[in-house]
Design a protein around this motif. Structure first.
Motif, PDB file in Angstrom:
ATOM      1  N   ARG A  81     -46.278  -8.836 -10.206  1.00 32.34           N
ATOM      2  CA  ARG A  81     -47.226  -8.375 -11.242  1.00 32.34           C
ATOM      3  C   ARG A  81     -46.782  -8.870 -12.621  1.00 32.34           C
ATOM      4  O   ARG A  81     -47.603  -9.179 -13.477  1.00 32.34           O
ATOM      5  CB  ARG A  81     -47.324  -6.847 -11.228  1.00 32.34           C
ATOM      6  N   SER A 122     -46.578 -14.826  -4.859  1.00 30.74           N
ATOM      7  CA  SER A 122     -45.589 -14.999  -3.791  1.00 30.74           C
ATOM      8  C   SER A 122     -44.243 -14.549  -4.340  1.00 30.74           C
ATOM      9  O   SER A 122     -44.026 -14.579  -5.556  1.00 30.74           O
ATOM     10  CB  SER A 122     -45.518 -16.478  -3.381  1.00 30.74           C
ATOM     11  N   GLU A 142     -48.869 -21.354   3.860  1.00 30.43           N
ATOM     12  CA  GLU A 142     -48.986 -19.977   3.336  1.00 30.43           C
ATOM     13  C   GLU A 142     -49.849 -19.956   2.065  1.00 30.43           C
ATOM     14  O   GLU A 142     -50.649 -19.038   1.863  1.00 30.43           O
ATOM     15  CB  GLU A 142     -47.599 -19.413   3.031  1.00 30.43           C
ATOM     16  N   LYS A 200     -53.538 -17.925   1.540  1.00 28.48           N
ATOM     17  CA  LYS A 200     -53.924 -17.013   0.445  1.00 28.48           C
ATOM     18  C   LYS A 200     -55.210 -17.472  -0.244  1.00 28.48           C
ATOM     19  O   LYS A 200     -55.965 -16.650  -0.753  1.00 28.48           O
ATOM     20  CB  LYS A 200     -52.770 -16.886  -0.554  1.00 28.48           C
TER      21      LYS A 200
HETATM   22  C1  LIG Z   1     -50.025 -12.571   3.784  1.00 32.45           C
HETATM   23  C2  LIG Z   1     -48.958 -13.640   3.910  1.00 32.45           C
HETATM   24  C3  LIG Z   1     -49.546 -14.991   3.517  1.00 32.45           C
HETATM   25  C4  LIG Z   1     -47.847 -13.288   2.913  1.00 32.45           C
HETATM   26  O1  LIG Z   1     -46.872 -14.289   2.896  1.00 32.45           O
HETATM   27  P1  LIG Z   1     -45.306 -13.932   2.821  1.00 32.45           P
HETATM   28  O2  LIG Z   1     -44.536 -15.221   2.867  1.00 32.45           O
HETATM   29  O3  LIG Z   1     -44.994 -12.893   3.822  1.00 32.45           O
HETATM   30  O4  LIG Z   1     -45.086 -13.274   1.429  1.00 32.45           O
HETATM   31  P2  LIG Z   1     -45.297 -13.851  -0.025  1.00 32.45           P
HETATM   32  O5  LIG Z   1     -44.270 -13.206  -0.849  1.00 32.45           O
HETATM   33  O6  LIG Z   1     -45.393 -15.335  -0.079  1.00 32.45           O
HETATM   34  O7  LIG Z   1     -46.735 -13.285  -0.418  1.00 32.45           O
HETATM   35  C5  LIG Z   1     -46.966 -11.911  -0.529  1.00 32.45           C
HETATM   36  C6  LIG Z   1     -48.210 -11.754  -1.362  1.00 32.45           C
HETATM   37  O8  LIG Z   1     -49.315 -12.266  -0.632  1.00 32.45           O
HETATM   38  C7  LIG Z   1     -50.473 -11.668  -1.170  1.00 32.45           C
HETATM   39  N1  LIG Z   1     -51.359 -11.348  -0.070  1.00 32.45           N
HETATM   40  C8  LIG Z   1     -51.191 -10.420   0.893  1.00 32.45           C
HETATM   41  N2  LIG Z   1     -52.242 -10.436   1.733  1.00 32.45           N
HETATM   42  C9  LIG Z   1     -53.092 -11.381   1.268  1.00 32.45           C
HETATM   43  C10 LIG Z   1     -54.359 -11.856   1.698  1.00 32.45           C
HETATM   44  N3  LIG Z   1     -54.955 -11.354   2.780  1.00 32.45           N
HETATM   45  N4  LIG Z   1     -54.967 -12.843   1.005  1.00 32.45           N
HETATM   46  C11 LIG Z   1     -54.372 -13.368  -0.109  1.00 32.45           C
HETATM   47  N5  LIG Z   1     -53.165 -12.955  -0.573  1.00 32.45           N
HETATM   48  C12 LIG Z   1     -52.541 -11.975   0.124  1.00 32.45           C
HETATM   49  C13 LIG Z   1     -50.044 -10.445  -1.967  1.00 32.45           C
HETATM   50  O9  LIG Z   1     -50.241 -10.724  -3.341  1.00 32.45           O
HETATM   51  C14 LIG Z   1     -48.577 -10.320  -1.642  1.00 32.45           C
HETATM   52  O10 LIG Z   1     -47.791  -9.875  -2.715  1.00 32.45           O
HETATM   53  P3  LIG Z   1     -47.961  -8.414  -3.349  1.00 32.45           P
HETATM   54  O11 LIG Z   1     -48.209  -7.474  -2.201  1.00 32.45           O
HETATM   55  O12 LIG Z   1     -46.703  -8.147  -4.073  1.00 32.45           O
HETATM   56  O13 LIG Z   1     -49.151  -8.534  -4.271  1.00 32.45           O
HETATM   57  C15 LIG Z   1     -48.359 -13.768   5.328  1.00 32.45           C
HETATM   58  O14 LIG Z   1     -47.597 -12.640   5.616  1.00 32.45           O
HETATM   59  C16 LIG Z   1     -49.434 -13.895   6.393  1.00 32.45           C
HETATM   60  O15 LIG Z   1     -49.886 -12.909   6.948  1.00 32.45           O
HETATM   61  N6  LIG Z   1     -49.878 -15.127   6.725  1.00 32.45           N
HETATM   62  C17 LIG Z   1     -50.972 -15.305   7.637  1.00 32.45           C
HETATM   63  C18 LIG Z   1     -50.876 -16.558   8.450  1.00 32.45           C
HETATM   64  C19 LIG Z   1     -50.784 -17.794   7.664  1.00 32.45           C
HETATM   65  O16 LIG Z   1     -50.117 -17.875   6.672  1.00 32.45           O
HETATM   66  N7  LIG Z   1     -51.435 -18.839   8.159  1.00 32.45           N
HETATM   67  C20 LIG Z   1     -51.305 -20.131   7.560  1.00 32.45           C
HETATM   68  C21 LIG Z   1     -52.412 -21.023   8.012  1.00 32.45           C
HETATM   69  S1  LIG Z   1     -53.730 -21.070   6.869  1.00 32.45           S
END
Ligand SMILES: CC(C)(COP(=O)(O)OP(=O)(O)OC[C@H]1O[C@@H](n2cnc3c(N)ncnc32)[C@H](O)[C@@H]1OP(=O)(O)O)[C@@H](O)C(=O)NCCC(=O)NCCS
Length: 208
Positions: free
Chosen positions: A53, A88, A150, A154
């Motif tokens: 944030r 992230s 990733e 998003k």
């Molecule tokens: C949601 C996801 C992308 C988060 O990635 P992560 O490496 O675990 O964590 P990061 O620190 O990079 O990102 C976390 C942030 O992602 C964001 N986030 C969570 N869900 C989200 C969504 N559905 N859409 C967009 N952003 C999202 C949030 O802002 C979160 O931070 P916050 O809770 O503090 O605000 C991951 O856990 C996931 O579920 N991925 C789905 C599969 C994927 O990535 N497929 C790739 C092919 S397109």
């Protein structure tokens, strides 16, 4: 606390390094609604939320500084009207990207990963067969592709609102960009760079 601002074709990225000593003052600078959100989290998630944030807010105009940046029903941060953004985090570091909302509607994504091989061989589960066959470096090359995918996730989730498997998108990585093929009904652009020991990836998706 350290703050770096990096321009990208998808919007400005703010990179924050939030050491332990700065967590409480950064928390106090958040909107009251965000402070309530942070209070219910584990210490690791709390620091992540505060750093993310703080990075998002660093990109907003001063008149929007008090706007609460709360998650939507899928976990993505909701920006003030007229703006889109993404977050992230990794350890004490967080990256955020903010861009003006456009017409046609676009969404952006950002991702930060340590620019080193993962502890396990992740190539098998995040890369398509073709990507695996053409990837010479399954260490750093795999974590870079993980980061780019990733960031893509998003940017596309606000459109598709479902889990998108890593093998649903295929990357052709070039210097600073990756060209994306997928069946998703979206045009997807990406950028990547190595910065301070991290892979920093951005993505922008727009309906086609
Ligand atoms: C949601 C996801 C992308 C988060 O990635 P992560 O490496 O675990 O964590 P990061 O620190 O990079 O990102 C976390 C942030 O992602 C964001 N986030 C969570 N869900 C989200 C969504 N559905 N859409 C967009 N952003 C999202 C949030 O802002 C979160 O931070 P916050 O809770 O503090 O605000 C991951 O856990 C996931 O579920 N991925 C789905 C599969 C994927 O990535 N497929 C790739 C092919 S397109």
């Amino acid at each position: 606390m350290r703050l770096d601002l990096l321009p990208t074709p998808h919007g400005t990225v703010a990179l924050v390094d939030l050491p332990d000593a700065s967590v409480d003052s950064a928390l106090a600078a958040l909107a009251p609604e965000e402070q309530v959100l942070a209070s219910g989290l584990s210490s690791v998630r709390r620091r992540e939320l505060i750093a993310g944030r703080t990075a998002l807010r660093a990109l907003l105009a001063p008149e929007l500084a008090h706007h609460p940046l709360l998650p939507d029903d899928r976990g993505a941060p909701v920006l003030p009207a007229g703006w889109v953004g993404s977050v992230s985090h990794k350890g004490t570091h967080a990256a955020a990207i903010v861009a003006p909302a456009s017409d046609p509607r676009a969404h952006v994504g950002v991702d930060l990963e340590v620019a080193a091989p993962a502890r396990q061989d992740i190539a098998r589960w995040i890369l398509t067969k073709r990507e695996q066959e053409t990837l010479a470096d399954r260490g750093r090359g795999a974590t870079l592709r993980f980061s780019i995918k990733e960031a893509i996730y998003k940017a596309v989730d606000p459109f598709v609102r479902r889990y998108v498997a890593f093998t649903e998108v295929e990357l052709e990585v070039a210097e600073g960009v990756a060209y994306v093929s997928s069946e998703l009904p979206l045009a997807i652009e990406t950028t990547w760079r190595e910065h301070g020991g991290f892979w920093l990836s951005t993505a922008r998706a727009v309906g086609r």
